[in-house]
Design a protein around this motif. Structure first.
Motif, mmCIF file in Angstrom:
data_model
loop_
_atom_site.group_PDB
_atom_site.id
_atom_site.type_symbol
_atom_site.label_atom_id
_atom_site.label_comp_id
_atom_site.label_asym_id
_atom_site.label_seq_id
_atom_site.Cartn_x
_atom_site.Cartn_y
_atom_site.Cartn_z
ATOM 1 N N ALA A 53 0.830 -1.204 0.000
ATOM 2 C CA ALA A 53 0.000 0.000 0.000
ATOM 3 C C ALA A 53 0.864 1.254 0.000
ATOM 4 C CB ALA A 53 -0.932 0.016 1.215
ATOM 5 N N TYR A 54 0.386 2.245 -0.712
ATOM 6 C CA TYR A 54 0.952 3.596 -0.661
ATOM 7 C C TYR A 54 -0.228 4.547 -0.536
ATOM 8 C CZ TYR A 54 3.565 7.810 -1.882
ATOM 9 O OH TYR A 54 4.136 9.069 -1.869
ATOM 10 N N ASN A 55 -0.493 4.996 0.697
ATOM 11 C CA ASN A 55 -1.660 5.826 0.997
ATOM 12 C C ASN A 55 -2.942 5.160 0.520
ATOM 13 O OD1 ASN A 55 -2.959 8.007 2.151
ATOM 14 N ND2 ASN A 55 -2.844 9.257 0.306
ATOM 15 N N GLY A 56 -3.025 3.851 0.647
ATOM 16 C CA GLY A 56 -4.260 3.142 0.373
ATOM 17 C C GLY A 56 -5.123 3.131 1.612
ATOM 18 N N TYR A 57 -6.133 3.999 1.649
ATOM 19 C CA TYR A 57 -6.978 4.182 2.837
ATOM 20 C C TYR A 57 -6.132 4.528 4.070
ATOM 21 C CZ TYR A 57 -10.661 2.143 -0.031
ATOM 22 O OH TYR A 57 -11.552 1.885 -1.040
ATOM 23 N N GLY A 58 -5.052 5.268 3.845
ATOM 24 C CA GLY A 58 -4.181 5.688 4.933
ATOM 25 C C GLY A 58 -3.085 4.701 5.274
ATOM 26 N N TRP A 59 -3.020 3.545 4.587
ATOM 27 C CA TRP A 59 -2.005 2.523 4.847
ATOM 28 C C TRP A 59 -0.768 2.756 3.995
ATOM 29 C CZ3 TRP A 59 -2.320 -1.605 8.308
ATOM 30 C CH2 TRP A 59 -3.562 -1.787 8.926
ATOM 31 N N TYR A 60 0.406 2.510 4.579
ATOM 32 C CA TYR A 60 1.675 2.592 3.868
ATOM 33 C C TYR A 60 2.499 1.340 4.182
ATOM 34 C CZ TYR A 60 0.913 7.602 2.991
ATOM 35 O OH TYR A 60 0.402 8.805 2.587
ATOM 36 N N THR A 77 15.620 -1.278 3.848
ATOM 37 C CA THR A 77 14.227 -1.001 4.208
ATOM 38 C C THR A 77 13.760 0.295 3.562
ATOM 39 O OG1 THR A 77 14.370 -2.159 6.330
ATOM 40 C CG2 THR A 77 12.645 -0.504 6.120
ATOM 41 N N TRP A 78 12.560 0.267 2.974
ATOM 42 C CA TRP A 78 11.909 1.463 2.447
ATOM 43 C C TRP A 78 10.603 1.669 3.216
ATOM 44 C CZ3 TRP A 78 13.724 -2.363 -0.976
ATOM 45 C CH2 TRP A 78 14.785 -1.990 -1.807
ATOM 46 N N ALA A 79 10.501 2.768 3.962
ATOM 47 C CA ALA A 79 9.258 3.146 4.634
ATOM 48 C C ALA A 79 8.505 4.085 3.691
ATOM 49 C CB ALA A 79 9.549 3.815 5.966
ATOM 50 N N LEU A 80 7.421 3.612 3.083
ATOM 51 C CA LEU A 80 6.787 4.367 2.006
ATOM 52 C C LEU A 80 6.064 5.614 2.484
ATOM 53 C CD1 LEU A 80 5.525 1.639 -0.487
ATOM 54 C CD2 LEU A 80 7.796 2.607 -0.126
ATOM 55 N N LYS A 81 5.867 5.744 3.798
ATOM 56 C CA LYS A 81 5.307 7.017 4.261
ATOM 57 C C LYS A 81 6.341 8.132 4.139
ATOM 58 C CE LYS A 81 6.346 6.361 9.209
ATOM 59 N NZ LYS A 81 7.247 7.521 9.340
ATOM 60 N N ASP A 82 7.625 7.752 4.024
ATOM 61 C CA ASP A 82 8.704 8.728 3.872
ATOM 62 C C ASP A 82 9.392 8.648 2.510
ATOM 63 O OD1 ASP A 82 8.380 9.577 6.564
ATOM 64 O OD2 ASP A 82 9.551 7.844 7.229
ATOM 65 N N SER A 139 0.054 12.341 -4.897
ATOM 66 C CA SER A 139 -1.387 12.079 -4.880
ATOM 67 C C SER A 139 -1.733 10.617 -5.177
ATOM 68 C CB SER A 139 -2.088 12.984 -5.900
ATOM 69 O OG SER A 139 -1.627 12.718 -7.214
ATOM 70 N N THR A 140 -0.749 9.777 -5.428
ATOM 71 C CA THR A 140 -1.022 8.362 -5.707
ATOM 72 C C THR A 140 -1.650 7.683 -4.499
ATOM 73 O OG1 THR A 140 0.817 8.212 -7.279
ATOM 74 C CG2 THR A 140 0.009 6.146 -6.351
ATOM 75 N N GLU A 141 -2.700 6.957 -4.734
ATOM 76 C CA GLU A 141 -3.319 6.110 -3.718
ATOM 77 C C GLU A 141 -3.323 4.697 -4.269
ATOM 78 O OE1 GLU A 141 -7.123 7.590 -2.557
ATOM 79 O OE2 GLU A 141 -6.374 9.580 -2.028
ATOM 80 N N CYS A 142 -2.515 3.856 -3.688
ATOM 81 C CA CYS A 142 -2.272 2.535 -4.276
ATOM 82 C C CYS A 142 -2.477 1.425 -3.276
ATOM 83 C CB CYS A 142 -0.842 2.473 -4.833
ATOM 84 S SG CYS A 142 -0.394 0.852 -5.525
ATOM 85 N N ASN A 188 5.993 -4.656 6.565
ATOM 86 C CA ASN A 188 5.355 -4.120 7.770
ATOM 87 C C ASN A 188 4.439 -2.980 7.317
ATOM 88 O OD1 ASN A 188 6.517 -5.310 10.365
ATOM 89 N ND2 ASN A 188 8.364 -4.919 9.180
ATOM 90 N N GLN A 189 3.194 -3.301 7.069
ATOM 91 C CA GLN A 189 2.245 -2.334 6.506
ATOM 92 C C GLN A 189 1.467 -1.686 7.642
ATOM 93 O OE1 GLN A 189 0.896 -3.230 2.509
ATOM 94 N NE2 GLN A 189 -1.183 -3.339 3.323
ATOM 95 N N ASN A 190 1.430 -0.336 7.664
ATOM 96 C CA ASN A 190 0.798 0.306 8.813
ATOM 97 C C ASN A 190 0.061 1.575 8.440
ATOM 98 O OD1 ASN A 190 2.648 2.747 9.285
ATOM 99 N ND2 ASN A 190 4.109 1.057 9.207
ATOM 100 N N ARG A 191 -0.762 2.015 9.370
ATOM 101 C CA ARG A 191 -1.443 3.313 9.279
ATOM 102 C C ARG A 191 -0.792 4.243 10.296
ATOM 103 N NH1 ARG A 191 -7.852 3.775 8.870
ATOM 104 N NH2 ARG A 191 -7.111 5.871 9.245
ATOM 105 N N PRO A 192 -0.043 5.251 9.842
ATOM 106 C CA PRO A 192 0.648 6.135 10.783
ATOM 107 C C PRO A 192 -0.287 6.847 11.748
ATOM 108 C CG PRO A 192 1.542 6.392 8.579
ATOM 109 C CD PRO A 192 0.324 5.550 8.439
ATOM 110 N N ASP A 193 -1.537 7.106 11.334
ATOM 111 C CA ASP A 193 -2.438 7.872 12.193
ATOM 112 C C ASP A 193 -2.948 7.065 13.381
ATOM 113 O OD1 ASP A 193 -3.871 6.246 10.447
ATOM 114 O OD2 ASP A 193 -5.580 7.612 10.309
ATOM 115 N N THR A 194 -3.069 5.734 13.231
ATOM 116 C CA THR A 194 -3.615 4.907 14.308
ATOM 117 C C THR A 194 -2.599 3.925 14.887
ATOM 118 O OG1 THR A 194 -4.379 3.124 12.832
ATOM 119 C CG2 THR A 194 -5.880 4.999 13.182
#
Length: 417
Positions: free
Chosen positions: A104-111, A153-158, A167-170, A188-194
């Protein structure tokens, strides 16, 4: 956490590999654990990496060596203002190409946070190709000269993959390729907000039949999403048979090789259930199950199993261990009905059998309710055996910590195969 499954004693050595390829095997692993250490059959040893004496701060890959057969499980946690918790099982080997069924890359907030380890003895170039569910949007990540046994390691939120925009939502899948040495990968797929985190491993190949021992539709507030990826060319119809009698189908094509089923939208009955996934005509499939408990911000992920075995080793389960408690979910994937024998390291005398399971059926074993385990806190390994001759079983584990969740917001649960 390392568990001995050899039938005899095992001498285990843990080696840490820094991102630049530097290897170290510290003699003091903390909490009185030396390196190497000896495990009797069925026993497990947990190593808390921040306590390893002389190991500097940083990100490491790990190589576990033994003179006998062992399995290993890793837990990954972020402990800032929001808790992140993930877990996955170790690899026994890699391949030049490996696949991650869900990214995921900003898929419903997941990275995604994708880690690739070189498991060969020389340097290699690595490329990760992310393909979104639309089959058109593609992003890439690359690393040249990855040292022997080291990881990147690539953290896709960064980090933005090449080919993506802000603007990509994947939501999609990924293919990891290596030029010279075998590799393995973890997402390790996560939502930074939660803080919600789903962690699962890559696989070099799939199967036309997959097994998922644990899915949920409002099971104590848990809901699951099942993501299925087709490998290889050609169209196929995927059938998902649940062990409570319901079923679903997905039609997968080369243009649209992935489907995602959110259980509350596809499964009528509420509760916990297992699934058997098949393709017709036969093609290789990969799948992952991600489960969330929205009320608490908890989440976990596991990869679907390709095949079962007569014995399943479980390196790490807990009862009231610093607040952690575990549940084991097992599915009978053999052709005959069987009960399961449940045994915990150090408590083999209290081993017992579950009720008999028909082929495809599942059971949840609640470690936190085992009365013979210490109520003051216990952590160790477990072994699950199919009682019937020729029986085969697959299992997943969920660990959660409700007490700590009251002290720090975020994800206080993890799941692994």
């Amino acid at each position: 956490t390392v568990q001995n499954v050899s039938g005899g004693n095992a001498e285990v050595t843990i080696t840490f590999i820094a991102e630049d390829g530097t290897q170290s095997s510290p003699a003091d692993l903390g909490a009185g654990v030396t390196n190497p250490f000896t495990l009797v059959d069925g026993a497990s040893q947990q190593v808390y990496v921040p306590n390893v004496v002389g190991l500097g701060s940083g990100r490491y890959a790990v190589m576990i060596s033994s003179n006998a057969q062992v399995v290993a499980q890793a837990g990954v946690a972020g402990t800032g203002t929001t808790r992140f918790s993930g877990s996955y099982i170790g690899f026994s080997g890699g391949d030049l190409t490996t696949y991650i069924p869900s990214v995921a890359y900003n898929g419903y907030g997941w990275y995604s946070m994708i880690t690739v380890q070189n498991v060969g003895s020389g340097e290699t170039d690595v490329e990760v190709t992310l393909t979104c569910l639309d089959g058109v949007t593609v992003g890439t990540l690359s690393k040249s000269d990855l040292p022997a046994y080291a990881s990147v390691t690539w953290a896709l939120k960064d980090v933005m993959p090449a080919g993506f925009t802000a603007s990509t939502e994947c939501e999609g899948s990924a293919t990891v390729t290596s030029t010279a040495e075998d590799v393995v990968a973890v997402n390790n797929q996560n939502r930074p907000d939660t803080g919600a985190t789903n962690t699962f491993e890559s696989a070099a190949a799939g199967s036309d039949t997959l097994y998922v021992p644990q899915l949920s539709n409002n099971y104590y507030g848990w809901n699951s999403a099942l993501t299925i990826l087709k490998r290889g060319s050609g169209n196929t119809t995927v059938t998902i048979d649940y062990d409570d009698g319901e079923s679903d189908t997905c039609n997968l094509t080369d243009a649209s090789p992935t489907c995602k089923l959110f259980m509350p939208n596809y499964h009528t009955a509420e509760g916990r259930f297992a699934a058997t996934i098949t393709s017709s005509p036969s093609v290789e499939l990969l799948a992952v199950a991600g489960s969330t408990k929205p009320a608490d911000g908890w989440s976990g992920g596991t990869s679907a199993a390709f095949a079962g075995s007569g014995e399943v080793a479980i390196p790490n389960v807990s009862k009231a261990y610093y607040g952690w408690k575990s549940a084991i979910n097992c599915q009978n994937v053999g052709g005959t009905a069987t009960a399961l024998n449940v045994s915990y390291s150090g408590y083999e005398a209290q081993a017992y059998n579950t009720a008999s399971l028909a082929s495809g059926d599942s059971v949840q074993i609640q470690v936190f309710n085992e009365t013979f385990l210490p109520s003051t806190g216990w952590q160790g390994g477990a072994t699950i055996n199919a009682v019937a001759a020729g029986g085969e079983v697959v299992c997943t584990v969920g660990n959660s910590n409700p007490d700590k969740a009251l002290q720090l917001q975020g994800d206080w649960t993890s799941q692994y195969n």
